[in-house]
Design an enzyme around this catalytic site. Structure first.
Site, PDB file in Angstrom:
ATOM      1  N   GLY A  42       0.588  -1.258  -0.128  1.00 56.90           N
ATOM      2  CA  GLY A  42      -0.212   0.003   0.114  1.00 56.90           C
ATOM      3  C   GLY A  42       0.937   1.090   0.022  1.00 56.90           C
ATOM      4  N   ARG A  77       1.081  -5.556  -4.676  1.00 57.32           N
ATOM      5  CA  ARG A  77       1.307  -6.624  -4.010  1.00 57.32           C
ATOM      6  C   ARG A  77       1.381  -7.966  -5.297  1.00 57.32           C
ATOM      7  NH1 ARG A  77      -2.891  -3.734  -0.829  1.00 57.32           N
ATOM      8  NH2 ARG A  77      -1.744  -3.088   0.750  1.00 57.32           N
ATOM      9  N   THR A  84       4.329   3.082   5.490  1.00 56.34           N
ATOM     10  CA  THR A  84       2.726   2.141   5.570  1.00 56.34           C
ATOM     11  C   THR A  84       1.713   3.434   6.857  1.00 56.34           C
ATOM     12  OG1 THR A  84       1.018   0.591   6.480  1.00 56.34           O
ATOM     13  CG2 THR A  84       3.447   0.742   7.119  1.00 56.34           C
ATOM     14  N   ASP A 128      -0.149   2.491   8.409  1.00 56.61           N
ATOM     15  CA  ASP A 128      -0.679   1.920   9.508  1.00 56.61           C
ATOM     16  C   ASP A 128       0.159   1.877  11.013  1.00 56.61           C
ATOM     17  OD1 ASP A 128      -2.737   1.007   7.823  1.00 56.61           O
ATOM     18  OD2 ASP A 128      -1.837  -0.771   7.162  1.00 56.61           O
ATOM     19  N   ASP A 161       2.327  -0.219  11.789  1.00 54.63           N
ATOM     20  CA  ASP A 161       2.139  -1.484  12.323  1.00 54.63           C
ATOM     21  C   ASP A 161       3.940  -2.074  12.372  1.00 54.63           C
ATOM     22  OD1 ASP A 161       2.298  -1.697   9.841  1.00 54.63           O
ATOM     23  OD2 ASP A 161       0.111  -3.202  10.122  1.00 54.63           O
ATOM     24  N   ARG A 179      -5.177  -1.240   8.650  1.00 54.30           N
ATOM     25  CA  ARG A 179      -5.675  -3.329   8.925  1.00 54.30           C
ATOM     26  C   ARG A 179      -5.755  -3.628   9.984  1.00 54.30           C
ATOM     27  NH1 ARG A 179      -3.568  -5.888   4.440  1.00 54.30           N
ATOM     28  NH2 ARG A 179      -2.409  -4.446   3.515  1.00 54.30           N
TER      29      ARG A 179
END
Ligand code: F6P
Length: 329
Positions: free
Chosen positions: A15, A76, A129, A131, A133, A175
């Protein structure tokens, strides 16, 4: 003696995240400053399989520092998950004479990097990202911009929610992680924030918070839900059933991934890009360039992929404590 690095590849994968372009620019400019040629691999790992590349000189990355998205495109790649695909990627590296690859992306990108390193291609990862994460880095490129984008959207929502005395349920990305939701929730003064890291008791975490807020005098409510914690439509339906109000639902979606990167994302991406090339030049590779308390650190990829980052639950408590009517509990 260290092998002299003459040519490197750079790619963005997974992403996209605001600041990826800033990282690409830093890699290219640092490479050229060291007399190293730079090849942009387009569409992530897939481009390495299909030999989809572009040469990048210093000028080719002009005026991209402030641009969201990635000029190298991203993907991806399913093919890269196969051995056949990876062997093709190694052939491309050999054909192009690449002495190393800088891979910019999230954990999927780093898993790909690890596989490639096992086939003898030196790689360095840069975490990017929205996220946030990744355990290997306190901070990932794109997170700050995504937070600010979501905040801007929610501030707008609040205007109309307060005029109409409504409840809004806003779903943000992330996510399986709640970093984006919790940081945004704190920054917009949300009535409630639902994150996957905190087991949800709907009555306690949503209904009671709306009720407390109403009893304290509020007539509009903002509920922020991380996509990993549930769907905004479901949460809205449950609120309607429990308290009899009819919330409006907004799913922010991919809007959070776009836009011009903030100062933090530009600056972090530039530093990470610089250090990624420095590492390759100095013969250190198969690592991820992360941040720890603001400083740059290098972590072996295999170790980086094992590292976990936990949402700081004290932040959840802080969010709860900010509510006007929270003293009742
Ligand atoms: O990892 C970044 C991210 O934006 C997540 O927050 C989200 O779950 C996912 O990517 C969406 O992926 P796609 O762009 O494939 O819809």
């Amino acid at each position: 003696m260290e092998k002299k690095v003459k040519r490197i590849g750079v790619l963005t994968s997974g992403g996209d995240a605001p600041g990826m372009n800033a990282a690409v620019r830093a890699v290219v400019r640092t490479a050229h400053a060291n007399g190293i040629e730079c090849i942009g691999i387009r569409r992530g790992w897939q481009g390495l399989i299909t030999s989809d590349f572009v040469t990048l000189d210093r000028g080719s990355v002009g005026h991209i520092l402030s641009r969201g998205g990635t000029i190298l495109y991203t993907a991806r790649s399913k093919d890269f998950m196969t051995e056949e695909g990876r062997l093709k990627a190694v052939s491309t590296c050999k054909m192009l004479g690449l002495d190393g690859i800088v891979a910019i992306g999230g954990d999927g990108t780093f898993r790909g990097a690890l596989e490639l390193s096992r086939l003898g291609v030196p790689v360095v990862g840069i975490p990017a990202t929205i996220d946030n994460d990744l355990g290997c880095s306190n901070y990932t490129i794109g997170f700050d911009t995504a937070c600010n984008t979501a905040i801007e959207c929610i501030d707008r929502l609040r205007d109309t929610m307060s005029s109409h005395e409504r409840c809004s349920v806003v779903e943000v990305m992330g996510r399986n992680a709640g970093f984006l939701a919790l940081y945004v929730g704190i920054a917009v003064g949300a009535t409630a924030v639902l994150v996957p890291e905190h087991e949800i008791d709907f009555e306690r975490d949503v209904v009671e918070r709306i009720r407390d807020s109403r009893l304290a005098g509020n007539t509009h409510f903002m509920i922020v839900v991380a996509e990993g914690a549930g769907h905004a439509m479901d949460i809205s339906a449950k609120i309607k059933e429990a308290v009899g109000i009819d919330p409006r639902v907004t799913v922010l979606g991919h809007i959070q991934r776009g836009g011009s990167p903030t100062a933090r994302d530009r600056e972090t991406a530039t530093r990470m890009g610089y250090y990624a090339v420095e590492a390759l030049v100095e013969g250190r590779f198969n690592c991820v360039i992360g941040t720890k308390e603001g400083d740059i650190v290098e972590i072996p990829i295999e170790e980086a992929l094992q590292m976990k980052k936990h949402l700081q639950m004290n932040r959840y408590k802080i969010m709860e404590a900010m509510q006007l009517g929270s003293s009742a509990r």
